[in-house]
Design a protein around this motif. Structure first.
Motif, PDB file in Angstrom:
ATOM      1  N   GLY A 114      43.517  50.540  37.173  1.00 23.89           N
ATOM      2  CA  GLY A 114      43.821  49.108  37.210  1.00 23.89           C
ATOM      3  C   GLY A 114      42.794  48.161  36.649  1.00 23.89           C
ATOM      4  N   ALA A 115      41.542  48.600  36.535  1.00 23.98           N
ATOM      5  CA  ALA A 115      40.502  47.674  36.054  1.00 23.98           C
ATOM      6  C   ALA A 115      39.383  48.452  35.382  1.00 23.98           C
ATOM      7  N   ALA A 116      39.722  49.227  34.375  1.00 22.27           N
ATOM      8  CA  ALA A 116      38.737  50.076  33.703  1.00 22.27           C
ATOM      9  C   ALA A 116      37.859  49.308  32.734  1.00 22.27           C
ATOM     10  N   THR A 117      38.272  48.101  32.347  1.00 22.78           N
ATOM     11  CA  THR A 117      37.486  47.247  31.460  1.00 22.78           C
ATOM     12  C   THR A 117      37.416  45.845  32.049  1.00 22.78           C
ATOM     13  N   TYR A 118      36.479  45.056  31.535  1.00 23.66           N
ATOM     14  CA  TYR A 118      36.361  43.679  32.012  1.00 23.66           C
ATOM     15  C   TYR A 118      37.653  42.902  31.761  1.00 23.66           C
ATOM     16  N   LEU A 119      38.221  43.037  30.570  1.00 24.30           N
ATOM     17  CA  LEU A 119      39.442  42.304  30.238  1.00 24.30           C
ATOM     18  C   LEU A 119      40.594  42.732  31.147  1.00 24.30           C
ATOM     19  N   GLU A 120      40.706  44.023  31.408  1.00 21.04           N
ATOM     20  CA  GLU A 120      41.770  44.514  32.281  1.00 21.04           C
ATOM     21  C   GLU A 120      41.576  44.006  33.703  1.00 21.04           C
ATOM     22  N   MET A 121      40.341  43.999  34.182  1.00 20.61           N
ATOM     23  CA  MET A 121      40.048  43.511  35.514  1.00 20.61           C
ATOM     24  C   MET A 121      40.456  42.051  35.682  1.00 20.61           C
ATOM     25  N   MET A 122      40.093  41.218  34.726  1.00 18.92           N
ATOM     26  CA  MET A 122      40.391  39.796  34.830  1.00 18.92           C
ATOM     27  C   MET A 122      41.889  39.511  34.762  1.00 18.92           C
ATOM     28  N   ARG A 123      42.590  40.258  33.943  1.00 18.43           N
ATOM     29  CA  ARG A 123      44.044  40.074  33.853  1.00 18.43           C
ATOM     30  C   ARG A 123      44.722  40.513  35.155  1.00 18.43           C
ATOM     31  N   ALA A 124      44.256  41.628  35.719  1.00 16.33           N
ATOM     32  CA  ALA A 124      44.830  42.100  36.976  1.00 16.33           C
ATOM     33  C   ALA A 124      44.591  41.088  38.096  1.00 16.33           C
ATOM     34  N   ASN A 125      43.385  40.540  38.179  1.00 18.07           N
ATOM     35  CA  ASN A 125      43.075  39.562  39.218  1.00 18.07           C
ATOM     36  C   ASN A 125      43.879  38.281  39.046  1.00 18.07           C
ATOM     37  N   LEU A 128      24.267  52.371  34.527  1.00 16.94           N
ATOM     38  CA  LEU A 128      23.783  52.996  35.756  1.00 16.94           C
ATOM     39  C   LEU A 128      24.838  53.035  36.859  1.00 16.94           C
ATOM     40  N   MET A 129      25.601  51.972  36.994  1.00 16.24           N
ATOM     41  CA  MET A 129      26.541  51.851  38.101  1.00 16.24           C
ATOM     42  C   MET A 129      27.862  52.513  37.760  1.00 16.24           C
ATOM     43  N   GLN A 130      28.283  53.471  38.568  1.00 15.98           N
ATOM     44  CA  GLN A 130      29.534  54.181  38.336  1.00 15.98           C
ATOM     45  C   GLN A 130      30.730  53.332  38.753  1.00 15.98           C
ATOM     46  N   ALA A 131      31.909  53.737  38.301  1.00 16.34           N
ATOM     47  CA  ALA A 131      33.142  53.024  38.647  1.00 16.34           C
ATOM     48  C   ALA A 131      33.312  52.965  40.158  1.00 16.34           C
ATOM     49  N   GLY A 132      33.694  51.793  40.654  1.00 23.57           N
ATOM     50  CA  GLY A 132      33.959  51.618  42.075  1.00 23.57           C
ATOM     51  C   GLY A 132      32.746  51.373  42.936  1.00 23.57           C
ATOM     52  N   ALA A 133      31.552  51.378  42.361  1.00 23.18           N
ATOM     53  CA  ALA A 133      30.341  51.177  43.161  1.00 23.18           C
ATOM     54  C   ALA A 133      30.154  49.705  43.515  1.00 23.18           C
ATOM     55  N   ASP A 134      29.460  49.465  44.596  1.00 26.30           N
ATOM     56  CA  ASP A 134      29.132  48.102  45.030  1.00 26.30           C
ATOM     57  C   ASP A 134      27.764  47.741  44.451  1.00 26.30           C
ATOM     58  N   PRO A 150      44.692  42.683  47.386  1.00 26.70           N
ATOM     59  CA  PRO A 150      43.477  43.293  46.817  1.00 26.70           C
ATOM     60  C   PRO A 150      43.143  42.726  45.444  1.00 26.70           C
ATOM     61  N   LEU A 151      41.858  42.518  45.207  1.00 25.72           N
ATOM     62  CA  LEU A 151      41.355  42.088  43.904  1.00 25.72           C
ATOM     63  C   LEU A 151      40.230  43.026  43.480  1.00 25.72           C
ATOM     64  N   PHE A 152      39.996  43.090  42.174  1.00 26.11           N
ATOM     65  CA  PHE A 152      38.837  43.811  41.634  1.00 26.11           C
ATOM     66  C   PHE A 152      37.753  42.773  41.398  1.00 26.11           C
ATOM     67  N   SER A 153      36.779  42.725  42.286  1.00 27.70           N
ATOM     68  CA  SER A 153      35.845  41.606  42.197  1.00 27.70           C
ATOM     69  C   SER A 153      34.465  41.971  41.664  1.00 27.70           C
ATOM     70  N   GLU A 154      33.899  43.115  42.055  1.00 28.41           N
ATOM     71  CA  GLU A 154      32.510  43.375  41.714  1.00 28.41           C
ATOM     72  C   GLU A 154      32.275  44.651  40.923  1.00 28.41           C
ATOM     73  N   SER A 155      33.329  45.424  40.696  1.00 27.75           N
ATOM     74  CA  SER A 155      33.140  46.684  39.997  1.00 27.75           C
ATOM     75  C   SER A 155      34.399  47.047  39.238  1.00 27.75           C
ATOM     76  N   LEU A 156      34.209  47.660  38.086  1.00 25.31           N
ATOM     77  CA  LEU A 156      35.332  48.221  37.357  1.00 25.31           C
ATOM     78  C   LEU A 156      35.775  49.516  38.032  1.00 25.31           C
ATOM     79  N   THR A 157      36.963  49.961  37.678  1.00 29.99           N
ATOM     80  CA  THR A 157      37.497  51.203  38.218  1.00 29.99           C
ATOM     81  C   THR A 157      37.449  52.303  37.157  1.00 29.99           C
ATOM     82  N   ALA A 158      37.799  53.507  37.573  1.00 32.63           N
ATOM     83  CA  ALA A 158      37.980  54.582  36.608  1.00 32.63           C
ATOM     84  C   ALA A 158      39.217  54.271  35.767  1.00 32.63           C
ATOM     85  N   LYS A 159      39.312  54.901  34.624  1.00 30.79           N
ATOM     86  CA  LYS A 159      40.435  54.673  33.726  1.00 30.79           C
ATOM     87  C   LYS A 159      41.745  55.005  34.433  1.00 30.79           C
ATOM     88  N   GLY A 160      42.727  54.131  34.272  1.00 25.66           N
ATOM     89  CA  GLY A 160      44.029  54.347  34.878  1.00 25.66           C
ATOM     90  C   GLY A 160      44.175  53.826  36.285  1.00 25.66           C
TER      91      GLY A 160
END
Length: 314
Positions: A292-303, A64-70, A280-290
């Motif tokens: 920085g945080a399109a997947t959970y694993l990518e988000m955690m590594r970036a943070n 339901l929740m789109q990329a970047g949403a709170d 900046p950190l990716f804390s509550e939402s994934l991003t669109a592909k490309g």
């Protein structure tokens, strides 16, 4: 000749109409197949990525929740609300995170839809400071060990509640993803080991990293927004108190959610009258592909990289 032309035109018209009818029938059959396919609806995009890794092609997973949403403020459309009511299983975070979606989940549950509140099932902790002190903290995904536990719970519920899925495939998918999360947790610990213990202090734009702090030995100094939700706002006294805490602790960086303007963090930076980086950190939402945080694993590594860089350098 004119009669033959008219007959030829008539035959072509009938053939075209027949083709349209057949195409329409074929399209309807495809829609029926899609409607008959098992359905899992997931509220947040973080849980959506995790669930898709588990389910694979065994069922339709709708996020339901789109990329970047709170997650605290996002709402859903009428078609999305209908998808919740028609799902075989609804996977949601719980612990008060999806503030505008919970009533739809509760209505579906009352109507007999199977639901899973993942946060409730992974040994949640409470906030320890701020306006939300002693309330349950919904941000469990910042701890990869709890996410690994969540994978097993989601897999179990999918096999029990979603018809026609292959239990062996779900189990294989879950095991493979759990291995990736184990690797992630090990890597995160190695990265954080490079930060001296006295520098493991976090200031964020709101309370979101309590689970990470508990798992990896950080101390939460405070938050610009003294609450577990982004819907709250800081007062002048909040900023003054936090500025004093930052000066006392000697914090080198403030971490602000990349999906939110860091205006409040910048204000605090000025209020504290000290040199402190805003990271900046990716804390509550994934991003669109490309991004920085399109997947959970990518988000955690970036943070992890951002925290290690922000706190670990002199």
């Amino acid at each position: 000749m004119p009669g033959r032309s008219r007959r030829t035109s008539t035959r072509l018209l009938l053939a075209s109409l027949a083709g349209v009818v057949l195409l329409g029938a074929s399209g309807c059959a495809g829609s029926d197949d899609e409607e008959d396919r098992p359905s899992v609806v997931v509220t947040t995009n973080v849980l959506g990525d995790i669930t898709r890794n588990i389910v694979g092609d065994e069922a339709e997973v709708t996020v339901l929740m789109q990329a970047g949403a709170d997650p605290h403020s996002f709402g859903i459309s009428a078609p999305q609300a209908a998808s919740i009511e028609q799902a075989d299983l609804v996977v949601y975070n719980g612990l008060g995170l999806e503030e505008n979606v919970l009533r739809h989940v509760e209505a579906a549950e009352e109507a007999g839809v199977s639901t899973l509140a993942v946060g409730d099932a992974v040994d949640p902790i409470t906030y320890t400071t701020g306006d939300s002190a002693d309330e349950p903290d919904p941000h469990f995904w910042t701890d990869p060990e709890r996410v690994r536990t969540a994978v097993g719970i989601i897999a179990e519920q999918v096999t029990e509640q979603v018809p026609d899925v292959d239990e062996a495939v779900i189990g294989k998918n879950a095991s493979a993803y759990e291995a990736q999360i184990t690797e992630l947790a090990t890597w995160m610990r190695q990265q954080f080991d490079g930060i001296p213990a006295e520098q493991r202090r976090l200031v964020t734009n709101h309370h979101v990293f309590g689970y990470l702090a508990q798992r990896f030995g950080f101390r939460i100094v405070g938050a610009v927004i003294p609450s577990g939700t982004t819907l709250a706002s800081p007062s002048a006294s909040d900023l003054t108190s936090l500025a004093s805490a930052i000066e006392t602790a000697g914090v080198k960086a403030i971490f602000a959610d990349s999906s939110q303007p860091d205006r409040l963090a910048q204000v605090l930076k000025r209020e504290s009258d000290i040199e402190v980086a805003v990271v900046p950190l990716f804390s509550e939402s994934l991003t669109a592909k490309g991004e920085g945080a399109a997947t959970y694993l990518e988000m955690m590594r970036a943070n992890t990289r951002s925290i290690s860089t922000g706190l670990g350098t002199e």
